[in-house]
Design an enzyme around this catalytic site. Structure first.
Site, PDB file in Angstrom:
ATOM      1  N   ARG A   1       0.823  -1.225   0.000  1.00 17.99           N
ATOM      2  CA  ARG A   1       0.000   0.000   0.000  1.00 17.99           C
ATOM      3  C   ARG A   1       0.855   1.273   0.000  1.00 17.99           C
ATOM      4  O   ARG A   1       0.433   2.307   0.515  1.00 17.99           O
ATOM      5  CB  ARG A   1      -0.964   0.022   1.182  1.00 17.99           C
ATOM      6  CG  ARG A   1      -2.019  -1.069   1.132  1.00 17.99           C
ATOM      7  CD  ARG A   1      -3.318  -0.571   1.769  1.00 17.99           C
ATOM      8  NE  ARG A   1      -4.305  -1.619   1.864  1.00 17.99           N
ATOM      9  CZ  ARG A   1      -5.345  -1.725   1.038  1.00 17.99           C
ATOM     10  NH1 ARG A   1      -5.515  -0.870   0.061  1.00 17.99           N
ATOM     11  NH2 ARG A   1      -6.219  -2.702   1.182  1.00 17.99           N
TER      12      ARG A   1
ATOM     13  N   ARG B   1      -3.146   6.267  -0.136  1.00 20.96           N
ATOM     14  CA  ARG B   1      -3.351   6.332   1.313  1.00 20.96           C
ATOM     15  C   ARG B   1      -2.757   7.531   2.006  1.00 20.96           C
ATOM     16  O   ARG B   1      -3.410   8.526   2.207  1.00 20.96           O
ATOM     17  CB  ARG B   1      -2.829   5.058   1.987  1.00 20.96           C
ATOM     18  CG  ARG B   1      -3.758   3.888   1.733  1.00 20.96           C
ATOM     19  CD  ARG B   1      -3.679   2.930   2.899  1.00 20.96           C
ATOM     20  NE  ARG B   1      -4.746   1.936   2.843  1.00 20.96           N
ATOM     21  CZ  ARG B   1      -4.971   1.052   3.795  1.00 20.96           C
ATOM     22  NH1 ARG B   1      -4.212   1.036   4.857  1.00 20.96           N
ATOM     23  NH2 ARG B   1      -5.948   0.191   3.685  1.00 20.96           N
TER      24      ARG B   1
ATOM     25  N   ARG C   1      -6.270  12.417  -6.192  1.00 19.93           N
ATOM     26  CA  ARG C   1      -7.079  11.207  -6.168  1.00 19.93           C
ATOM     27  C   ARG C   1      -8.563  11.454  -6.422  1.00 19.93           C
ATOM     28  O   ARG C   1      -9.243  10.655  -7.068  1.00 19.93           O
ATOM     29  CB  ARG C   1      -6.877  10.527  -4.806  1.00 19.93           C
ATOM     30  CG  ARG C   1      -7.874   9.468  -4.401  1.00 19.93           C
ATOM     31  CD  ARG C   1      -7.785   8.214  -5.241  1.00 19.93           C
ATOM     32  NE  ARG C   1      -8.487   7.135  -4.561  1.00 19.93           N
ATOM     33  CZ  ARG C   1      -9.802   6.997  -4.499  1.00 19.93           C
ATOM     34  NH1 ARG C   1     -10.582   7.879  -5.100  1.00 19.93           N
ATOM     35  NH2 ARG C   1     -10.358   5.985  -3.850  1.00 19.93           N
TER      36      ARG C   1
ATOM     37  N   ASP D   1      -6.790  -2.920  -6.581  1.00 18.09           N
ATOM     38  CA  ASP D   1      -7.424  -3.539  -5.419  1.00 18.09           C
ATOM     39  C   ASP D   1      -7.720  -4.992  -5.734  1.00 18.09           C
ATOM     40  O   ASP D   1      -7.961  -5.353  -6.888  1.00 18.09           O
ATOM     41  CB  ASP D   1      -8.727  -2.805  -5.068  1.00 18.09           C
ATOM     42  CG  ASP D   1      -9.263  -3.212  -3.700  1.00 18.09           C
ATOM     43  OD1 ASP D   1      -8.924  -2.527  -2.716  1.00 18.09           O
ATOM     44  OD2 ASP D   1      -9.962  -4.232  -3.618  1.00 18.09           O
TER      45      ASP D   1
ATOM     46  N   TYR E   1     -14.622 -11.889   1.028  1.00 12.29           N
ATOM     47  CA  TYR E   1     -15.320 -10.622   0.776  1.00 12.29           C
ATOM     48  C   TYR E   1     -16.639 -10.848   0.036  1.00 12.29           C
ATOM     49  O   TYR E   1     -17.651 -10.214   0.334  1.00 12.29           O
ATOM     50  CB  TYR E   1     -14.428  -9.663  -0.015  1.00 12.29           C
ATOM     51  CG  TYR E   1     -13.329  -9.041   0.816  1.00 12.29           C
ATOM     52  CD1 TYR E   1     -13.627  -8.337   1.972  1.00 12.29           C
ATOM     53  CD2 TYR E   1     -11.990  -9.143   0.440  1.00 12.29           C
ATOM     54  CE1 TYR E   1     -12.623  -7.760   2.737  1.00 12.29           C
ATOM     55  CE2 TYR E   1     -10.981  -8.574   1.201  1.00 12.29           C
ATOM     56  CZ  TYR E   1     -11.305  -7.880   2.346  1.00 12.29           C
ATOM     57  OH  TYR E   1     -10.317  -7.307   3.100  1.00 12.29           O
TER      58      TYR E   1
END
Lengths: 348, 348
Positions: free
Chosen positions: B28, B32, B41, B77, B152
């Site tokens: 990551r 972030r 972003r 992702d 998920y």
């Protein structure tokens, strides 16, 4: 003090002796999923409910009556001492422990005074006394281990990263150890008061200790948990103590070395593997995955078979889940588990 | 296809060869915590942002420029393939992957069609192509491992218990394995498309595999992750693959046996211990606790020293955190870590 205990299977297993069957209890068996609990519990924080000894005793007794478990565990919470001394922490329903002003530096030590159970939580003592007069199975006292309680005080809410907790231990080791020492004293005082009022054994919950590496656990947590076990062994030499954490396979030897009589295992650690690592006669508690209970009886039954096969008939086994009962658990499945384990392990 | 890579330290370490220094990258690292990331972003789901190849390439490059890391990892992702085939999953900012209608039974297999990267995610391929032309360090492809992606899809949101996932595997093993097989194919197709467009290595993220016991991991997850590694080894024989999970110390041998070139370690597993268990020349990645980065430079520096001492100069070491960069991380500390590890490990 306790005269009515007719079912000694729990204490026998903790001592490594064969009882009439393998004892069973469930972490968080009191409350949560039981309809009879929801019927009497009311709303609001658990910290409010446990101030009512009659209610708390009744909630503690409910799973003993319904499931036929071999131990009762006090309906309480690990943040009770911190709450009672006025640190400013409550349990938010659906969230968990929440501190209004988290502990972040040496100045916050002023908010962590000694915990005096007779003055601060007379209601817990009263609950234990009521239970001691009514129970036919041992009452388990419990407290949070210093690390896990510290993590709630410092993070201010449940965390996945424990960033503030780890920052404090690494940047201000002196304050860290002072806080941990005070929380160890809280745990000792809390468990002692429960034992003196009728408890026959205790569990120290270090639920989140597995967030640390072994090196950090040894340095920052173990000495304080070891103090809890050694001081309780000194004052209550024949009372078994259980040490429990989640995801602690990598620190298992260290947690056992802290001095418990029984090591609690989650489902990640095989019972045989634990006895290979800790000693062939190690008393263990566990370790059915609570998710298998949620999957219904056939899956839970297979899980029970696996746990019992893993234990291979060793007397030093207390059957439990590997973590607390989930709120949406079907009580019927827990009932089946108790009956099944009892039947399958019954000795004539 | 990739011609501009002048810094081969990452690939050397993955092969167990000494490079000019120990390579560093951070899970990551793109996005972030970087202010230059926040500046470009925009709002909304990451799944929207990554549909813009110019933007995604720029975000991927930002940490390479700022930190001087030795590998770039695609800004993407692990739910991208499931999203792209129309399963109905998005990434909610601040929460994580959320599925509108979770996968719960065999009928849901109809919603898990094959993933065709050229048709379903041409933007990811385009991002890789842009990066391949600009990067001087290797580009890491990645995908979610079947278990973690399945968790998920099945839970519908981030979980601590994986109750629905475990219920499905234990109550309908046939549907479970069919789902896992399809998700393995997704991972293979996704990683292949990234490698063909310029990636030089890949990481398979099985972040939550540690929620399972070793017995369950071996039965329900490992065969599918092993398929990913073996099929990629067949099509891309010289491309190193990394296998990573959190809290996986108890299944380390099994995850390594799934076939990666490099085993990712979180901070719970000592590097020396991993090499004792898996083989003295095992290539490892890790494993600084990201919480130590949050604690500021002196603590992070001590953490770097500990990781490097633990590795003891072994060439097969890729320096990384033991988990992804936390959103509130100070980029300055990450920058110091890269410079420090480079300096401390530089070979003449």
């Amino acid at each position: 003090m306790v005269t009515g205990i007719s079912n000694n299977t729990f204490l026998a297993a903790a001592r490594g002796e064969h009882g009439s069957h393998t004892p069973v209890w469930f972490m968080r068996q009191a409350g949560r999923s039981l309809p009879e609990y929801k019927a009497i519990r009311g709303d609001g924080s658990i910290l409010h409910a446990i101030k009512n000894p009659e209610l708390s005793a009744q909630i503690t007794l409910q799973p003993v009556t319904r499931y036929g478990v071999d131990a009762a565990v006090l309906y309480s919470d690990i943040v009770v001492p911190a709450h009672a001394i006025g640190f400013g922490i409550d349990v938010a329903p659906g969230t968990g422990p929440v501190a209004t002003v988290p502990f972040r530096s040496v100045a916050d030590l002023a908010r962590v005074r000694p915990f005096e159970p007779e003055i601060d939580t007379p209601y817990v003592i009263e609950t234990c006394r009521i239970l001691a007069a009514e129970l036919t199975v041992p009452l388990l006292a419990f407290a949070g281990a210093p690390f896990t309680v510290a993590s709630y005080l410092i993070e201010g809410r449940p965390s996945r990263t424990y960033e503030h907790t780890k920052a404090l231990m690494h940047t201000d080791e002196r304050t860290w150890h002072e806080l941990m020492d005070r929380l160890a004293d809280h745990a000792i005082a809390s468990i002692r008061s429960q034992l003196n009022a009728g408890g026959s054994a205790f569990q120290l919950f270090d639920s989140w200790a597995g967030a640390m590496s072994r090196v950090d656990y040894e340095r920052f947590a173990k000495p304080h948990s070891a103090k809890v076990f050694s001081e309780l062994a000194a004052s209550h030499p024949h009372v078994p103590g259980i040490h429990f954490g989640i995801g602690c396979d990598h620190i298992l030897e260290s947690m056992y070395a802290a001095g418990p009589t029984v090591i609690g295992l989650d489902w990640r650690t095989r019972i045989q593997q634990a006895r290979t690592r800790l000693g062939a006669n190690t008393a263990v508690q566990g370790n059915l995955d609570p998710a298998l209970v949620l999957a219904g009886w056939p899956v839970a039954q297979q899980g029970c078979d696996d746990v019992l096969a893993d234990n291979a008939g060793h007397p030093a086994h207390i059957f439990n889940l590997g973590h607390g009962v989930q709120p949406n658990t079907d009580p019927g499945v827990l009932e089946q588990i108790v009956a099944y384990v009892h039947d399958k392990t019954r000795r004539s």
